[in-house]
Design a protein around this motif. Structure first.
Motif, PDB file in Angstrom:
ATOM      1  N   CYS A  13      18.429   7.406  22.071  1.00 26.81           N
ATOM      2  CA  CYS A  13      17.834   7.993  22.503  1.00 26.81           C
ATOM      3  C   CYS A  13      16.907   9.064  22.366  1.00 26.81           C
ATOM      4  CB  CYS A  13      17.798   7.363  24.069  1.00 26.81           C
ATOM      5  SG  CYS A  13      18.501   8.434  25.213  1.00 26.81           S
ATOM      6  N   GLU A  14      17.305  10.366  21.804  1.00 27.49           N
ATOM      7  CA  GLU A  14      17.239  11.317  22.486  1.00 27.49           C
ATOM      8  C   GLU A  14      17.006  11.884  20.429  1.00 27.49           C
ATOM      9  OE1 GLU A  14      19.915  14.888  23.663  1.00 27.49           O
ATOM     10  OE2 GLU A  14      19.371  13.654  25.373  1.00 27.49           O
ATOM     11  N   LYS A  15      16.715  11.116  19.892  1.00 27.88           N
ATOM     12  CA  LYS A  15      15.727  11.009  18.471  1.00 27.88           C
ATOM     13  C   LYS A  15      14.679  10.526  18.382  1.00 27.88           C
ATOM     14  CE  LYS A  15      20.312  12.910  17.333  1.00 27.88           C
ATOM     15  NZ  LYS A  15      19.875  14.838  17.097  1.00 27.88           N
ATOM     16  N   THR A  16      13.828  10.764  17.496  1.00 28.30           N
ATOM     17  CA  THR A  16      12.558  10.176  16.687  1.00 28.30           C
ATOM     18  C   THR A  16      13.129   8.738  16.254  1.00 28.30           C
ATOM     19  OG1 THR A  16      12.975  11.218  14.832  1.00 28.30           O
ATOM     20  CG2 THR A  16      11.531  12.278  16.040  1.00 28.30           C
ATOM     21  N   GLN A  17      13.737   8.518  16.036  1.00 27.23           N
ATOM     22  CA  GLN A  17      14.028   7.508  15.126  1.00 27.23           C
ATOM     23  C   GLN A  17      14.735   6.163  16.161  1.00 27.23           C
ATOM     24  OE1 GLN A  17      14.646   6.266  12.035  1.00 27.23           O
ATOM     25  NE2 GLN A  17      14.690   4.581  12.140  1.00 27.23           N
ATOM     26  N   TRP A  18      15.303   6.826  17.805  1.00 28.00           N
ATOM     27  CA  TRP A  18      14.661   5.446  18.454  1.00 28.00           C
ATOM     28  C   TRP A  18      13.310   5.121  19.119  1.00 28.00           C
ATOM     29  CZ3 TRP A  18      18.564   4.515  21.584  1.00 28.00           C
ATOM     30  CH2 TRP A  18      18.118   3.619  23.104  1.00 28.00           C
ATOM     31  N   LYS A  19      12.508   6.161  18.744  1.00 37.05           N
ATOM     32  CA  LYS A  19      11.271   5.367  19.039  1.00 37.05           C
ATOM     33  C   LYS A  19      10.668   4.651  18.230  1.00 37.05           C
ATOM     34  CE  LYS A  19      10.379   9.864  21.756  1.00 37.05           C
ATOM     35  NZ  LYS A  19       9.304  11.626  21.764  1.00 37.05           N
ATOM     36  N   SER A  20      10.646   5.225  17.212  1.00 34.93           N
ATOM     37  CA  SER A  20      10.637   4.552  15.999  1.00 34.93           C
ATOM     38  C   SER A  20      10.972   3.091  15.953  1.00 34.93           C
ATOM     39  CB  SER A  20      10.129   5.526  14.414  1.00 34.93           C
ATOM     40  OG  SER A  20       9.862   4.510  13.516  1.00 34.93           O
ATOM     41  N   ASP A  21      12.583   2.603  16.694  1.00 32.93           N
ATOM     42  CA  ASP A  21      12.926   1.824  16.156  1.00 32.93           C
ATOM     43  C   ASP A  21      12.711   0.634  17.531  1.00 32.93           C
ATOM     44  OD1 ASP A  21      14.785   1.481  14.403  1.00 32.93           O
ATOM     45  OD2 ASP A  21      16.560   2.268  14.912  1.00 32.93           O
ATOM     46  N   HIS A  22      12.382   1.973  18.768  1.00 33.45           N
ATOM     47  CA  HIS A  22      11.681   0.993  19.516  1.00 33.45           C
ATOM     48  C   HIS A  22       9.785   0.611  19.351  1.00 33.45           C
ATOM     49  CE1 HIS A  22      10.708  -0.495  24.261  1.00 33.45           C
ATOM     50  NE2 HIS A  22       9.676   0.199  22.911  1.00 33.45           N
ATOM     51  N   VAL A  23       9.316   0.953  17.921  1.00 32.84           N
ATOM     52  CA  VAL A  23       7.680   0.001  18.454  1.00 32.84           C
ATOM     53  C   VAL A  23       7.684  -0.420  16.847  1.00 32.84           C
ATOM     54  CG1 VAL A  23       5.816   0.780  16.906  1.00 32.84           C
ATOM     55  CG2 VAL A  23       6.823   2.450  18.776  1.00 32.84           C
ATOM     56  N   ASN A  24       8.739  -0.522  16.043  1.00 32.61           N
ATOM     57  CA  ASN A  24       9.014  -1.612  14.393  1.00 32.61           C
ATOM     58  C   ASN A  24       9.924  -2.587  14.996  1.00 32.61           C
ATOM     59  OD1 ASN A  24       7.485   0.355  13.281  1.00 32.61           O
ATOM     60  ND2 ASN A  24       9.108   1.658  12.579  1.00 32.61           N
ATOM     61  N   ILE A  25      11.039  -2.489  15.638  1.00 31.70           N
ATOM     62  CA  ILE A  25      11.659  -3.872  16.011  1.00 31.70           C
ATOM     63  C   ILE A  25      11.769  -4.326  17.221  1.00 31.70           C
ATOM     64  CG2 ILE A  25      14.470  -3.821  16.277  1.00 31.70           C
ATOM     65  CD1 ILE A  25      14.659  -1.582  14.296  1.00 31.70           C
ATOM     66  N   VAL A  26      12.175  -2.971  18.682  1.00 28.58           N
ATOM     67  CA  VAL A  26      12.222  -3.654  19.385  1.00 28.58           C
ATOM     68  C   VAL A  26      10.832  -4.365  20.320  1.00 28.58           C
ATOM     69  CG1 VAL A  26      12.287  -3.027  22.058  1.00 28.58           C
ATOM     70  CG2 VAL A  26      13.912  -1.818  20.091  1.00 28.58           C
ATOM     71  N   ASP A  27       9.980  -4.141  20.100  1.00 28.08           N
ATOM     72  CA  ASP A  27       8.300  -4.555  20.652  1.00 28.08           C
ATOM     73  C   ASP A  27       8.160  -5.607  20.254  1.00 28.08           C
ATOM     74  OD1 ASP A  27       8.142  -2.416  23.074  1.00 28.08           O
ATOM     75  OD2 ASP A  27       6.179  -1.474  22.246  1.00 28.08           O
ATOM     76  N   TYR A  28       8.214  -5.312  18.463  1.00 21.23           N
ATOM     77  CA  TYR A  28       7.817  -6.519  17.272  1.00 21.23           C
ATOM     78  C   TYR A  28       8.599  -7.955  17.605  1.00 21.23           C
ATOM     79  CZ  TYR A  28       6.877  -7.776  12.897  1.00 21.23           C
ATOM     80  OH  TYR A  28       6.087  -9.465  11.829  1.00 21.23           O
ATOM     81  N   LEU A  29      10.295  -7.499  17.892  1.00 24.43           N
ATOM     82  CA  LEU A  29      10.996  -9.107  18.250  1.00 24.43           C
ATOM     83  C   LEU A  29      10.609  -9.547  19.804  1.00 24.43           C
ATOM     84  CD1 LEU A  29      14.569  -7.734  17.239  1.00 24.43           C
ATOM     85  CD2 LEU A  29      12.830  -9.029  16.221  1.00 24.43           C
ATOM     86  N   ARG A  30      10.406  -8.417  20.447  1.00 23.29           N
ATOM     87  CA  ARG A  30      10.581  -9.418  21.890  1.00 23.29           C
ATOM     88  C   ARG A  30       8.832  -9.459  22.097  1.00 23.29           C
ATOM     89  NH1 ARG A  30      13.227  -7.755  26.230  1.00 23.29           N
ATOM     90  NH2 ARG A  30      11.711  -6.874  27.407  1.00 23.29           N
ATOM     91  N   LEU A  77       0.911  -1.849   0.266  1.00 26.04           N
ATOM     92  CA  LEU A  77       0.499  -0.311   0.133  1.00 26.04           C
ATOM     93  C   LEU A  77       0.916   1.218  -0.247  1.00 26.04           C
ATOM     94  CD1 LEU A  77      -3.145   1.224   0.828  1.00 26.04           C
ATOM     95  CD2 LEU A  77      -2.635   1.229   2.645  1.00 26.04           C
ATOM     96  N   ASP A  78       1.779   0.854   0.739  1.00 23.46           N
ATOM     97  CA  ASP A  78       2.802   2.876   1.033  1.00 23.46           C
ATOM     98  C   ASP A  78       4.417   1.793   1.042  1.00 23.46           C
ATOM     99  OD1 ASP A  78       2.957   5.282   0.669  1.00 23.46           O
ATOM    100  OD2 ASP A  78       2.730   5.162   3.229  1.00 23.46           O
ATOM    101  N   GLY A  79       4.703   0.855   0.224  1.00 23.63           N
ATOM    102  CA  GLY A  79       5.970   0.957   0.471  1.00 23.63           C
ATOM    103  C   GLY A  79       6.842   1.799  -0.457  1.00 23.63           C
ATOM    104  N   ASN A  80       6.627   2.752  -0.888  1.00 21.85           N
ATOM    105  CA  ASN A  80       7.686   3.562  -1.043  1.00 21.85           C
ATOM    106  C   ASN A  80       8.495   4.153  -0.297  1.00 21.85           C
ATOM    107  OD1 ASN A  80       7.394   2.394  -3.982  1.00 21.85           O
ATOM    108  ND2 ASN A  80       6.123   3.747  -4.687  1.00 21.85           N
ATOM    109  N   ASP A  81       7.816   4.631   0.904  1.00 15.89           N
ATOM    110  CA  ASP A  81       8.149   5.103   2.114  1.00 15.89           C
ATOM    111  C   ASP A  81       8.792   4.640   3.258  1.00 15.89           C
ATOM    112  OD1 ASP A  81       7.371   7.762   1.081  1.00 15.89           O
ATOM    113  OD2 ASP A  81       5.040   7.374   1.984  1.00 15.89           O
ATOM    114  N   GLY A  82       9.020   3.392   2.696  1.00 11.87           N
ATOM    115  CA  GLY A  82       9.134   2.458   3.800  1.00 11.87           C
ATOM    116  C   GLY A  82       8.135   1.450   3.788  1.00 11.87           C
ATOM    117  N   VAL A  83       8.304  -0.202   4.846  1.00 11.68           N
ATOM    118  CA  VAL A  83       7.706  -1.144   5.083  1.00 11.68           C
ATOM    119  C   VAL A  83       7.724  -1.338   6.645  1.00 11.68           C
ATOM    120  CG1 VAL A  83       6.715  -3.162   4.798  1.00 11.68           C
ATOM    121  CG2 VAL A  83       7.492  -2.228   2.957  1.00 11.68           C
ATOM    122  N   PRO A  84       7.028  -1.295   7.767  1.00 10.23           N
ATOM    123  CA  PRO A  84       7.508  -0.552   8.985  1.00 10.23           C
ATOM    124  C   PRO A  84       8.015  -2.707   9.226  1.00 10.23           C
ATOM    125  CG  PRO A  84       5.794   0.338   8.798  1.00 10.23           C
ATOM    126  CD  PRO A  84       6.126  -0.203   7.832  1.00 10.23           C
TER     127      PRO A  84
END
Length: 512
Positions: A161-178, A118-125
């Protein structure tokens, strides 16, 4: 740096003990030559600790990294885990079959095709987890190498940890894996550290079909950065093995530098990229010099006087005042950045047009160059980027094939290559791929022009021999550089062709 504060760190993979690793509190680990190294000498050969998709990737095959799906009507998925692959061969590839596939099957987690497309050109979470997951799994399987080479690599968690990417990684990677993949044996900190190690230390790799991914090479990643490096690396598209070599002569104990940004960008944009992606403010000799070591790759022309060049007072300060060298005109860093962004957008748009699109690829680049000729210094980075592309397109693009080029266009190609080399000799000196390719592109129009002048009676046999000898000298250096590249790469293939051409050219010269 005080030698007393440095500690010697053992490292594997040295070629004849070409380097050693030192460490200090200021920069951490870094590499120096353990003996005098000649230009073109191999320093280390390294296999990646892990290879995987880049961050913010488009939908792709998890094995060969080709865009996925292969066609709108063909959406192949792994028969076991139901994640994207191209075919049976890709499904059975060890890097997929032996890693994430097992995890997805056990967790019963399938790929959401509809959302991805649907929106893969902007990345696939959902794909963000793949490379961090492979890194974490490999850390359990290859414990010795993880402990010795990888776990202490810089991750910059305190900054990230002060960047927005950290929060994004927490949702898409940390929480997803755990949670979704039930891998709570990996702590949140360890997963974020894995993300940081990958973000900061990976290198781009290319597959045999030209698709892009990223690989982690712990030894090579220990090199410090310089915007004028003295090393070059080549990565095989077959097994992703990296070979690091010198581009210049390096004295004993001389530091070995790599480059972690695009060397043809102007200082303002290079430093922004390094600060954003690598979390440091580069203050190398090139960045510290307002003239970029005399190349003027950041300099603007003054429109208030005839010969003035506009330079920053302090090239390490993005807000610095920029003054004309000949009149009283001045402007500020914000205004310069705005100008650069406007021009960069047009350069990027022109660069997006490939040679496969025919003459338009040349026309659009030439149009942008002409448009900003009165604004940018002749050696400015943006003009250099466009010249780099044009140097390879003239002679290869339809309607501009080498045999069909009139003398005026051949001379234009020669001028492009020579102007490009004036810059490259400073910012990409020695045995670098881009210099090798530019030298190769230069020799051909010189030969065609010499032949035309001979046929027209403009030069005699002695003049012809002189011009052919000049072309042979240029081609010889190109061969010396490009034959250092792996033969399975495009540059390596050109190196082999160039070597055969050199033999034929030298025979022709001897027969005169």
């Amino acid at each position: 740096m005080s030698q007393k504060s440095e500690s010697d760190v053992s490292a594997e993979g040295a070629t004849s003990q070409a380097y050693k690793v030192l460490q200090n509190d200021q920069v951490g680990r870094y590499m120096v030559a353990s003996r005098e190294l000649q230009a073109g000498e191999e320093i280390v050969t390294e296999v990646p600790f892990v290879v995987g998709p880049k961050a913010c990737t488009y939908p792709l095959c998890l094995s060969c990294y080709a865009p996925w799906p292969p066609s709108p009507d063909d959406k192949p998925l792994c028969s076991k885990c139901k994640w994207p692959v191209c075919n049976q061969e890709c499904e059975n590839s060890p890097q997929h079959k032996d890693y994430e596939c097992l995890v997805f099957v056990q967790a019963n987690e399938k790929f959401n095709v509809d959302v991805a497309l649907l929106d893969g050109n902007d990345g696939v979470p959902q794909l963000e987890c793949i490379t961090p997951l492979r890194l974490l799994l490999e850390s359990e399987r290859n414990v010795e190498r993880w402990n010795e080479e990888v776990k202490d690599m810089e991750a910059h968690n305190k900054i990230r940890c002060e960047k927005t990417q950290w929060k994004s990684d927490h949702v898409n990677i940390v929480d997803y894996l755990r949670k979704r993949l039930k891998l709570d044996r990996f702590s949140e900190e360890r997963i974020q550290t894995a993300c940081g190690i990958l973000d900061i230390n990976t290198f781009e790799v290319r597959t045999t079909k030209g698709f892009s991914a990223r690989g982690l090479y712990p030894t090579v990643a220990m090199m410090n950065h310089s915007c004028v490096s003295n090393t070059s690396h080549s990565i095989s598209p077959i097994d992703y093995r990296m070979r690091l070599r010198t581009t210049l002569k390096v004295s004993t104990s001389g530091e070995l530098y790599g480059s972690y940004t695009h060397s043809l960008l102007p200082t303002l944009l290079r430093r922004e990229h390094l600060f954003k992606s690598k979390h440091f403010a580069c203050a190398c000799l090139r960045c510290s010099d307002p003239t970029e070591l005399g190349t003027h790759m950041s300099s603007l022309k003054c429109n208030k006087c005839d010969n003035g060049i506009i330079l920053p007072l302090d090239s390490l300060d993005s807000e610095s005042t920029w003054n004309c060298t000949h009149c009283n005109f001045s402007t500020n860093g914000q205004a310069v950045r705005k100008i650069l962004r406007i021009i960069q957008a047009e350069v990027d748009a022109a660069e997006a047009i490939s040679g496969a699109d025919g003459a338009d690829a040349i026309y659009e680049r030439e149009t942008v160059m002409k448009k900003y000729r009165s604004v940018l210094h002749p050696h400015h980075a943006f003009l250099t980027i466009l010249r780099h592309s044009l140097s390879q397109m003239y002679g290869r693009v339809d309607e501009y094939l080498l045999d069909d080029l009139p003398d005026i266009v051949l001379e234009h190609k020669v001028d492009i290559c020579r102007l490009l080399l004036q810059v490259l000799d400073v910012v990409e000196p020695g045995y670098t791929r881009v210099r090798g390719m530019t030298l190769y592109e230069l020799h051909a129009p010189l030969l065609f022009l010499a032949k035309g002048q001979w046929n027209a009676g403009v030069i005699d046999e002695a003049g012809l021999k002189s011009k052919m000898t000049e072309a042979a000298t240029i081609l010889k250096e190109a061969v010396a550089i490009l034959t250092l590249e792996p033969p399975e790469t495009a540059e390596g293939q050109i190196g082999l062709v160039a070597r055969e051409s050199l033999v034929q050219l030298e025979q022709s010269i001897n027969n005169l």
